[in-house]
Design an enzyme around this catalytic site. Structure first.
Site, PDB file in Angstrom:
ATOM      1  N   ARG A  88       0.853  -1.193   0.000  1.00 46.42           N
ATOM      2  CA  ARG A  88       0.000   0.000   0.000  1.00 46.42           C
ATOM      3  C   ARG A  88       0.888   1.242   0.000  1.00 46.42           C
ATOM      4  NH1 ARG A  88      -2.549  -3.999   2.753  1.00 46.42           N
ATOM      5  NH2 ARG A  88      -4.822  -4.050   2.909  1.00 46.42           N
ATOM      6  N   HIS A  91      -0.183   3.343   4.723  1.00 43.22           N
ATOM      7  CA  HIS A  91      -0.726   2.282   5.582  1.00 43.22           C
ATOM      8  C   HIS A  91      -0.211   0.909   5.159  1.00 43.22           C
ATOM      9  CE1 HIS A  91      -3.777   4.886   7.598  1.00 43.22           C
ATOM     10  NE2 HIS A  91      -3.726   5.547   6.459  1.00 43.22           N
ATOM     11  N   ARG A 128      -8.493  -3.848  10.146  1.00 38.65           N
ATOM     12  CA  ARG A 128      -7.043  -3.778   9.916  1.00 38.65           C
ATOM     13  C   ARG A 128      -6.515  -2.486  10.528  1.00 38.65           C
ATOM     14  NH1 ARG A 128      -3.380  -1.714   6.120  1.00 38.65           N
ATOM     15  NH2 ARG A 128      -1.522  -3.002   5.796  1.00 38.65           N
ATOM     16  N   ASN A 164      -9.102   6.464  11.305  1.00 39.69           N
ATOM     17  CA  ASN A 164      -7.800   6.564  11.978  1.00 39.69           C
ATOM     18  C   ASN A 164      -8.001   6.618  13.492  1.00 39.69           C
ATOM     19  OD1 ASN A 164      -6.172   6.605   9.692  1.00 39.69           O
ATOM     20  ND2 ASN A 164      -6.064   8.834   9.579  1.00 39.69           N
ATOM     21  N   PHE A 177      -3.199  15.503  -0.917  1.00 38.62           N
ATOM     22  CA  PHE A 177      -2.760  14.254  -0.280  1.00 38.62           C
ATOM     23  C   PHE A 177      -1.426  13.738  -0.842  1.00 38.62           C
ATOM     24  CE2 PHE A 177      -3.158   9.597   0.601  1.00 38.62           C
ATOM     25  CZ  PHE A 177      -3.170   9.676   1.982  1.00 38.62           C
ATOM     26  N   ARG A 374     -11.248  10.769  -1.511  1.00 43.67           N
ATOM     27  CA  ARG A 374     -10.963   9.395  -1.097  1.00 43.67           C
ATOM     28  C   ARG A 374     -11.849   8.414  -1.858  1.00 43.67           C
ATOM     29  NH1 ARG A 374     -11.348   8.563   5.103  1.00 43.67           N
ATOM     30  NH2 ARG A 374     -10.023   6.766   4.708  1.00 43.67           N
ATOM     31  N   TYR A 378      -9.605   5.057  -3.412  1.00 43.98           N
ATOM     32  CA  TYR A 378      -9.494   3.701  -2.852  1.00 43.98           C
ATOM     33  C   TYR A 378      -9.774   2.623  -3.894  1.00 43.98           C
ATOM     34  CZ  TYR A 378      -8.662   5.733   1.683  1.00 43.98           C
ATOM     35  OH  TYR A 378      -8.095   6.425   2.719  1.00 43.98           O
ATOM     36  N   ARG A 385      -3.167  -2.418  -6.873  1.00 45.33           N
ATOM     37  CA  ARG A 385      -2.505  -3.241  -5.871  1.00 45.33           C
ATOM     38  C   ARG A 385      -2.848  -4.717  -6.040  1.00 45.33           C
ATOM     39  NH1 ARG A 385      -3.020  -4.410  -0.555  1.00 45.33           N
ATOM     40  NH2 ARG A 385      -5.246  -3.982  -0.472  1.00 45.33           N
TER      41      ARG A 385
HETATM   42 FE1  HDE Z   1      -6.373   6.860   3.151  1.00 40.60          FE
HETATM   43  N1  HDE Z   1      -5.616   5.742   1.637  1.00 40.60           N
HETATM   44  N2  HDE Z   1      -6.358   8.471   1.926  1.00 40.60           N
HETATM   45  N3  HDE Z   1      -6.980   8.060   4.686  1.00 40.60           N
HETATM   46  N4  HDE Z   1      -6.366   5.308   4.376  1.00 40.60           N
HETATM   47  C1  HDE Z   1      -5.318   4.425   1.717  1.00 40.60           C
HETATM   48  O1  HDE Z   1      -5.852   2.795   0.136  1.00 40.60           O
HETATM   49  C2  HDE Z   1      -6.215   8.445   0.598  1.00 40.60           C
HETATM   50  C3  HDE Z   1      -7.250   9.384   4.626  1.00 40.60           C
HETATM   51  C4  HDE Z   1      -6.832   5.259   5.651  1.00 40.60           C
HETATM   52  O2  HDE Z   1      -5.933  -1.012   6.248  1.00 40.60           O
HETATM   53  C5  HDE Z   1      -4.956   3.841   0.384  1.00 40.60           C
HETATM   54  O3  HDE Z   1      -5.910   0.539   0.187  1.00 40.60           O
HETATM   55  C6  HDE Z   1      -6.448   9.750   0.042  1.00 40.60           C
HETATM   56  C7  HDE Z   1      -7.977   9.831   5.784  1.00 40.60           C
HETATM   57  C8  HDE Z   1      -6.640   3.943   6.204  1.00 40.60           C
HETATM   58  O4  HDE Z   1      -6.033  -1.279   4.084  1.00 40.60           O
HETATM   59  C9  HDE Z   1      -5.198   4.985  -0.593  1.00 40.60           C
HETATM   60  C10 HDE Z   1      -6.699  10.568   1.113  1.00 40.60           C
HETATM   61  C11 HDE Z   1      -8.116   8.718   6.556  1.00 40.60           C
HETATM   62  C12 HDE Z   1      -6.048   3.200   5.186  1.00 40.60           C
HETATM   63  C13 HDE Z   1      -5.581   6.117   0.333  1.00 40.60           C
HETATM   64  C14 HDE Z   1      -6.651   9.762   2.284  1.00 40.60           C
HETATM   65  C15 HDE Z   1      -7.485   7.627   5.863  1.00 40.60           C
HETATM   66  C16 HDE Z   1      -5.895   4.082   4.056  1.00 40.60           C
HETATM   67  C17 HDE Z   1      -3.616   3.186   0.314  1.00 40.60           C
HETATM   68  C18 HDE Z   1      -6.960  12.058   1.116  1.00 40.60           C
HETATM   69  C19 HDE Z   1      -8.779   8.607   7.931  1.00 40.60           C
HETATM   70  C20 HDE Z   1      -5.589   1.761   5.256  1.00 40.60           C
HETATM   71  C21 HDE Z   1      -3.869   1.701   0.256  1.00 40.60           C
HETATM   72  C22 HDE Z   1      -8.080  12.456   0.439  1.00 40.60           C
HETATM   73  C23 HDE Z   1     -10.172   8.939   7.915  1.00 40.60           C
HETATM   74  C24 HDE Z   1      -6.683   0.792   4.943  1.00 40.60           C
HETATM   75  C25 HDE Z   1      -5.291   1.566   0.203  1.00 40.60           C
HETATM   76  C26 HDE Z   1      -6.176  -0.621   5.102  1.00 40.60           C
HETATM   77  C27 HDE Z   1      -5.365   3.688   2.834  1.00 40.60           C
HETATM   78  C28 HDE Z   1      -5.878   7.326  -0.137  1.00 40.60           C
HETATM   79  C29 HDE Z   1      -6.842  10.292   3.580  1.00 40.60           C
HETATM   80  C30 HDE Z   1      -7.435   6.306   6.427  1.00 40.60           C
HETATM   81  C31 HDE Z   1      -4.078   5.332  -1.536  1.00 40.60           C
HETATM   82  C32 HDE Z   1      -6.367  10.119  -1.424  1.00 40.60           C
HETATM   83  C33 HDE Z   1      -8.498  11.244   6.062  1.00 40.60           C
HETATM   84  C34 HDE Z   1      -7.010   3.472   7.602  1.00 40.60           C
HETATM   85  O5  HDE Z   1      -6.281   4.709  -1.431  1.00 40.60           O
END
Ligand code: HDE
Length: 702
Positions: A88, A91, A128, A164, A177, A374, A378, A385
């Site tokens: 990833r 994360h 996770r 988070n 981001f 987001r 995702y 991936r």
């Molecule tokens: Fe993520 N984030 N994120 N994020 N995020 C990913 O997706 C992204 C954000 C969070 O255990 C990616 O599968 C963007 C906030 C968790 O598999 C990706 C933005 C929050 C996890 C991605 C954010 C998160 C990810 C990388 C800004 C808390 C792990 C691999 C707009 C609310 C999930 C994947 C797991 C994972 C993109 C911001 C939480 C790249 C573009 C805010 C917990 O898609």
């Protein structure tokens, strides 16, 4: 040579597929070295062809070249070469477990989501946890945000709450981001530092992005070094929508509250733990679930309407802001229990694909520009991936409810739909599936209009008020930790202008904090405050923002590190073991040798750690029960001295036998305070374990 089990003169001289005798060592206990039984399955290639010899490649002659014709070896190595998928991009390091969500207070009046509609209703879940910045092999205790991603396999499809352990985020708009993540990842010209925000690029970016200041307060607090996944909160972060059966919408924010209370380590411990046990968090979750101590969180919702949203000081669509629980209380509606580890880490934890756009009828998005971005990211990232659009065919990602659609084919398609109809509408008998408006997903009919512009709403302009509120809501100990963390991080930045810019921001948050950091860095001159886009306001203290104000008050789920030597008082050891067990805690025995120690009653106590590998930083509280000779021997061992002096320095509760005082004295810990108990009788252990429920004796450094 004939005794070597892996040596074969040549495959075709073998009379059987015998792999030779597995070596057995005297006293080894046997099972680990036993050979598979006669009913063990026969090894085959992935095409199912039975394999005669898995030790030797096919050669032309005894010492000749290996033949390309060896399809078994080629298949085995080719598959190995392809074992990795891209980690990833954020994360990457994570750890998952199965469980369920059970509803305790249903809310059908707020949402038509079926999984939230009935008391006692259980929905299977996969969770996770992760760190954000580090790669898959980085250490668990890095100062970082923790991911808290929950997949709920509901009867109306999968709902992913991808949150988070911190309720706000660094940026307001998804377009930033990639910049944020580039800045925190290893610097591109040198490829380091790994899993750390303590470097110029990160702080340079942050110093130029005032909107990050609130989240920075959180990441510099002990929230970013949790004691374990079991003792941290989770947050959905964004404002979402609930939609009820009448099509009425309300705003909602999601919370996960750990049943065992909040707890973090201190930074100095985190540094030690990263070396002593880089897997500290995953090991903790693994052990708890294996022991049947299933970790549990309450699911809470903050629900509010448009009137509240309009009157709130900040924009509810701004993910750099939270809504204090004192303003909108958290209503507890369910419990999340994790009760089963994965069978296979890759198949489940690595391949699980969370997507913020996975929501169910009764839940909807808001226009939070971070969430909107987001929802695109995702799905895109999972296709990259996991190699194609069929990642939903992987069991961990597949819905557990019936599903029917006309999406077909593609890489690694695992579904083979039957029949002629693969489009809609069609006129074939039983030519479904068909869309059905009643009871299916409906977006909230919210009017949308506006000019097409790249713009940030004026209501997003306050960047400091909640940062100030967070800082002011901490205890003094926690405030000191924040200042120390910022000084630590900025001391790793080489560019003085960056350090100065951060202090200039801190002046808008708290002058005392700015002064502490200024002093800690040894800056020549106090910089002028950064000019804010909007002047910060003073908000009331919110106790829920502090960890220490929300501590557990009990030792349940915690671990005592018990250092023992030969001849240690068996009754004291037993007293401690019983008191910890009665409090729902665990004891890990540490000894000069991992074989354990022979106690005063002649019984042998096995150890889980040799003292060099079991520093006190790994434990919530410690006890040293030693004989006179044992304590003197410990006092000569550097790791044992560190065990004692670090436990003291980390404000831990400490128990010791009278004899063990020698170790503490020699380690330079000559004072005895109320956090230290010299045990003279087994029944004193109970009081000690009760005191341990406070987790730290902070008064030691008052
Ligand atoms: Fe993520 N984030 N994120 N994020 N995020 C990913 O997706 C992204 C954000 C969070 O255990 C990616 O599968 C963007 C906030 C968790 O598999 C990706 C933005 C929050 C996890 C991605 C954010 C998160 C990810 C990388 C800004 C808390 C792990 C691999 C707009 C609310 C999930 C994947 C797991 C994972 C993109 C911001 C939480 C790249 C573009 C805010 C917990 O898609």
């Amino acid at each position: 040579m004939a005794d070597d089990p892996l040596y074969r003169p040549s495959a075709d001289t073998q009379t059987t597929t015998d792999q030779g005798d597995y070596p057995t060592e005297p006293g080894s206990g046997g099972e680990l070295h036993q050979r598979p039984g006669a009913d063990a399955p026969r090894m085959t290639t992935s095409q199912g062809i039975p394999i005669a010899d898995d030790q030797n490649s096919l050669k032309a002659g005894e010492r000749g070249p290996t033949l390309l014709e060896d399809f078994h070896m080629r298949e085995k190595i080719f598959h190995f070469d392809h074992e990795r998928i891209p980690e990833r991009v954020v994360h990457a390091r994570g750890y998952g477990a199965h469980g369920y969500l059970e509803i305790t207070d249903p809310i059908p009046e707020l949402t038509s989501a079926k999984l939230l509609s009935e008391k006692g209703k259980k929905t299977p879940a996969f969770v996770r946890f992760s760190t954000v910045a580090g790669n898959k092999g980085s250490a668990d205790l890095a100062r970082d945000v923790r991911g808290f991603a929950v997949k709920l396999y509901s009867e109306d499809g999968n709902w992913d709450i991808v949150g988070n352990n911190i309720p706000v985020f660094f940026i307001q708009d998804a377009i930033k981001f990639p910049d944020l993540i580039h800045s925190v990842k290893p610097e591109p010209d040198r490829g380091f530092p790994q899993a750390q925000s303590a470097h110029d690029n990160f702080w340079d970016f942050i110093s130029l992005m005032p909107e990050a200041m609130h989240m920075v307060m959180w990441t510099m607090s002990d929230r970013a070094i949790p004691r374990s996944f079991r003792f941290m909160e989770g947050f959905g972060v964004h404002t979402f929508r609930f939609v009820n059966d009448e099509g009425k919408g309300t705003f909602v924010k999601f919370h996960w509250k750990p049943k065992l209370g909040l707890q973090s380590v201190v930074w100095d411990e985190a540094v030690t733990i990263m070396g002593a046990d880089p897997d500290f968090h995953r090991r903790d979750l693994w052990q708890a679930i294996q022991n049947g101590d299933f970790p549990e969180w309450e699911l809470g919702v903050q629900v509010f309407d448009d009137d509240f949203a309009d009157s709130f000081e900040f924009d509810v669509l701004d993910a750099t802001k939270l809504i204090p629980e004192e303003q909108v209380p958290v209503r507890i509606i369910g419990r999340l229990v994790l009760d089963r580890m994965v069978d296979n880490f890759f198949a489940e934890t690595e391949q699980v694909a969370f997507c913020t756009q996975n929501i169910v009828p009764g839940v909807d998005f808001t226009n939070d520009p971070l969430l909107q971005g987001r929802n695109f990211s995702y799905l895109d990232t999972q296709i990259k991936r996991l190699g194609g659009p069929n990642f939903t065919h992987i069991p961990i990602n597949a819905p557990k409810c019936p599903f029917h659609h006309f999406q077909q084919d593609g890489h690694m398609a695992m579904h083979a739909p039957k029949g002629r109809a693969n489009y809609e509408p069609n006129s074939w008998q039983k030519g479904g599936p068909r869309a059905e408006p009643v009871g299916s997903y409906q977006s909230l009919a919210e009017p949308v209009q506006g000019e097409k512009r790249r713009i940030r709403a004026e209501s997003f302009a306050d960047h400091y008020s909640q940062a100030r509120q967070f800082y002011k809501s901490q205890t003094e100990v926690e405030q000191t930790h924040i200042a120390n963390a910022i000084v630590f991080e900025l001391s790793k930045c080489e560019t003085q202008a960056i350090r100065e810019r951060i202090v200039a921001h801190l002046r808008n948050i708290d002058e005392g904090l700015a002064k502490s950091v200024f002093d800690g860095l040894g800056l020549p001159e106090m910089p002028e405050p950064m000019k804010p886009a909007r002047d910060p306001i003073d908000l009331p203290v919110s106790d829920k923002l502090s960890i220490l104000k929300n501590g557990p008050g009990r030792f349940e789920g915690r671990k005592l590190g018990l250092l023992v030597t030969d001849g240690a008082d068996a009754a004291l050891v037993k007293g401690l073991q019983d008191a910890v067990a009665a409090a729902g805690g665990m004891v890990e025995v540490v000894a000069p040798k991992v074989g354990g120690a022979k106690l005063s009653d002649g019984n042998h106590l096995p150890a889980q750690q040799k003292v060099d590998g079991g520093p006190s930083a790994l434990y919530d509280a410690v006890a040293v029960i030693a004989s006179k000779d044992g304590a003197e021997a410990l006092a000569k061992m550097h790791p044992a001295g560190m065990f004692a002096s670090e436990a003291y320095a980390h404000a831990k509760f400490i128990a010791m036998s009278k004899e063990a005082e020698t170790l503490f004295d020699k380690a330079g810990v000559t004072e005895r305070d109320e956090g230290m108990t010299v045990l003279t009788a087994p029944d004193e252990a109970k009081g000690f374990v009760e005191a341990c429920g406070q987790m730290r004796y902070w008064a030691r450094f008052a």
